[in-house]
Each structure stands twice: as structure tokens, then as C-alpha cells.
Design a protein around this motif. Structure first.
Motif, short mmCIF file in Angstrom:
data_model
loop_
_atom_site.label_atom_id
_atom_site.label_comp_id
_atom_site.label_asym_id
_atom_site.label_seq_id
_atom_site.Cartn_x
_atom_site.Cartn_y
_atom_site.Cartn_z
N ARG A 63 1.27 -1.19 0.14
CA ARG A 63 -0.32 -0.09 -0.17
C ARG A 63 0.64 1.36 -0.38
NH1 ARG A 63 -5.37 1.88 2.07
NH2 ARG A 63 -4.98 3.35 2.67
N ARG A 114 -4.04 16.21 -6.61
CA ARG A 114 -4.90 14.80 -6.50
C ARG A 114 -4.84 14.28 -8.44
NH1 ARG A 114 -10.42 17.45 -3.36
NH2 ARG A 114 -10.51 14.71 -3.72
N GLU A 168 -4.47 10.72 -9.51
CA GLU A 168 -5.86 9.59 -10.13
C GLU A 168 -5.19 9.08 -10.96
OE1 GLU A 168 -8.66 13.43 -10.14
OE2 GLU A 168 -9.06 13.10 -7.35
N GLY A 199 -3.87 6.01 -10.79
CA GLY A 199 -4.77 4.75 -9.84
C GLY A 199 -4.80 4.90 -8.73
N PHE A 200 -4.17 5.83 -8.25
CA PHE A 200 -4.36 6.27 -6.73
C PHE A 200 -6.11 6.43 -6.62
CE2 PHE A 200 0.01 6.60 -6.20
CZ PHE A 200 0.71 6.19 -5.14
N LYS A 201 -6.40 6.06 -5.56
CA LYS A 201 -8.43 5.86 -5.29
C LYS A 201 -8.42 6.92 -4.16
CE LYS A 201 -9.46 3.20 -8.62
NZ LYS A 201 -9.36 3.91 -9.81
N TYR A 202 -9.18 7.37 -3.83
CA TYR A 202 -9.73 9.32 -3.02
C TYR A 202 -9.78 7.63 -2.19
CZ TYR A 202 -12.47 11.85 -0.67
OH TYR A 202 -12.82 13.15 0.23
N GLU A 203 -9.68 8.34 -0.36
CA GLU A 203 -10.12 7.78 0.51
C GLU A 203 -10.65 8.45 1.89
OE1 GLU A 203 -6.66 5.32 2.63
OE2 GLU A 203 -8.13 3.58 1.13
N TYR A 243 -5.17 9.45 -0.28
CA TYR A 243 -5.67 9.02 -1.88
C TYR A 243 -4.67 7.57 -1.60
CZ TYR A 243 -7.36 12.53 -4.81
OH TYR A 243 -8.66 13.20 -5.23
N ALA A 291 -2.72 3.68 -3.45
CA ALA A 291 -2.66 3.04 -4.40
C ALA A 291 -2.38 1.41 -3.88
CB ALA A 291 -1.28 3.13 -5.28
#
Length: 194
Positions: free
Chosen positions: A137, A150, A154, A157-161, A180, A182
Motif C-alpha cells: 500500500r 490530486r 488519480e 491509479g490512486f483512489k480517494y479515501e 489517496y 494505491a
């Protein structure tokens, strides 16, 4: 018995990512100084000696020690075609054991922004972290209004958490950050351990 470790070098399409060296000081200080107005809204307040050779020397020693201990991977972005220093990225707060994670931080000089260098860098560092360092992670945080940061996360490939309240002191005050992450795709769900 002395053992010699090979220094980390990550090659991307246009850059070499490597630990800082003493000879980088002038290029680093000049790039940070010329990009100050561009960088300071997103960073902690610079110490009065931030751009000095002595402060950079301490940074070089810290980088070598942290990389050797496996607690951080601080890298300079060097463009191969002309050896220009473009910025830096650090995979920090590396945690082992059940977490196997780290936190990403980065900056790029203003004249090199919006040319795809940071996207190329983040993708390479995340790949290295997952395949060579065996992390699962990678986390990153930025100010909610930092659209460029941001966007690059994105695109990588990072996702908003979510939002971390008063996460870091930026420009002299405690600021909320968007979080964020990955995730290594082969490490989701149940494991055979335990």
C-alpha cells in the motif's frame, strides 16, 4: 566484514531517480528558490537555513541513512538528456510487518510542471515499491484545493479515501488533507498467514 549495497536507481522513460548527492546542492537550491512562490502554498514553512549547503548536506546524510535502514526512499528526479534536476519524491514512513506500506511526498520545479514528469515518477516509484520493496500500500495526501496534485495521483491509479482533519502544518497553519492510496493488486482480501 564490509558489505556494499548497490545504490537505488530507478530508470524511467526520461529520467533517472536516485538518492541526493552533495553535488546536487546548487541545482536543488536554485530550483527551490526560483520555484518558491509555486511551492510554498503546498509545503510546511521553510526553515531560515532551508536553501543552505549545510541544510542540504544534512538532507544527503539523512537520505542515505533512511534508505539504508529501509525507513524512507528519498529520490531526486534527474532528466537524462541534460542532467537537469527537476524535483524530488520521497517514499517515507515505510512500515513493515502486517502493514507493508509507505507514504509518498513529492515536488517539482515550476518550469518543469505539467510536462508529465511527476506522473512518470510516481508510476515508477509505485512499481518499485510493489515489486522490489514488496510493499502492499502506498498512501499520499494533499490539500483539497491542490488540483494538480490530486490529478496526478488519480492519473497514477490512486483512489480517494477521505479527509484527514488538521493533517499537516502547511504555510504556517494546520490544514485538512485529502487522502489517496494505491494498493498492490495481488494483495487484496484473505491471506494464508495466521
Amino acid at each position: 566484514m564490509l558489505t556494499f549495497r548497490r545504490k537505488v536507481r530507478i530508470e524511467t522513460e526520461r529520467m533517472t531517480l536516485r538518492l541526493p548527492q552533495h553535488g546536487d546542492w546548487r541545482a536543488w537550491a536554485e530550483l527551490r528558490a526560483e520555484s518558491a512562490i509555486f511551492l510554498t502554498p503546498w509545503e510546511p514553512i521553510w526553515a531560515p537555513d532551508h536553501l543552505t549547503r549545510r541544510a542540504f548536506t544534512n538532507r544527503v546524510y539523512w537520505a542515505a541513512r533512511a534508505e539504508g535502514q529501509g525507513t524512507a526512499l528519498p529520490l531526486m528526479l534527474i532528466r537524462r538528456e541534460d542532467q537537469a534536476l527537476l524535483g524530488a519524491i520521497t517514499l517515507d514512513n515505510i512500515r513493515r510487518g502486517p502493514s507493508q506500506s509507505g507514504t509518498l511526498g513529492y515536488w517539482i520545479g515550476q518550469r518543469f510542471a505539467r510536462q508529465g514528469y511527476m506522473r512518470e515518477t510516481i508510476l515508477a516509484v509505485v512499481h518499485h515499491a510493489f515489486t522490489i520493496m514488496d510493499l502492499s500500500r502506498i498512501e499520499a495526501a494533499c490539500l483539497p484545493e491542490n488540483a494538480a496534485s490530486r490529478g496526478v495521483l488519480e492519473k497514477c491509479g490512486f483512489k480517494y479515501e477521505g479527509v484527514a482533519q488538521s493533517y499537516l502544518q502547511i504555510a504556517g497553519r494546520w490544514r485538512n488533507h485529502v487522502l489517496y492510496a494505491a494498493l498492490r493488486p495481488d494483495r487484496r482480501g484473505r491471506t494464508d498467514v495466521g
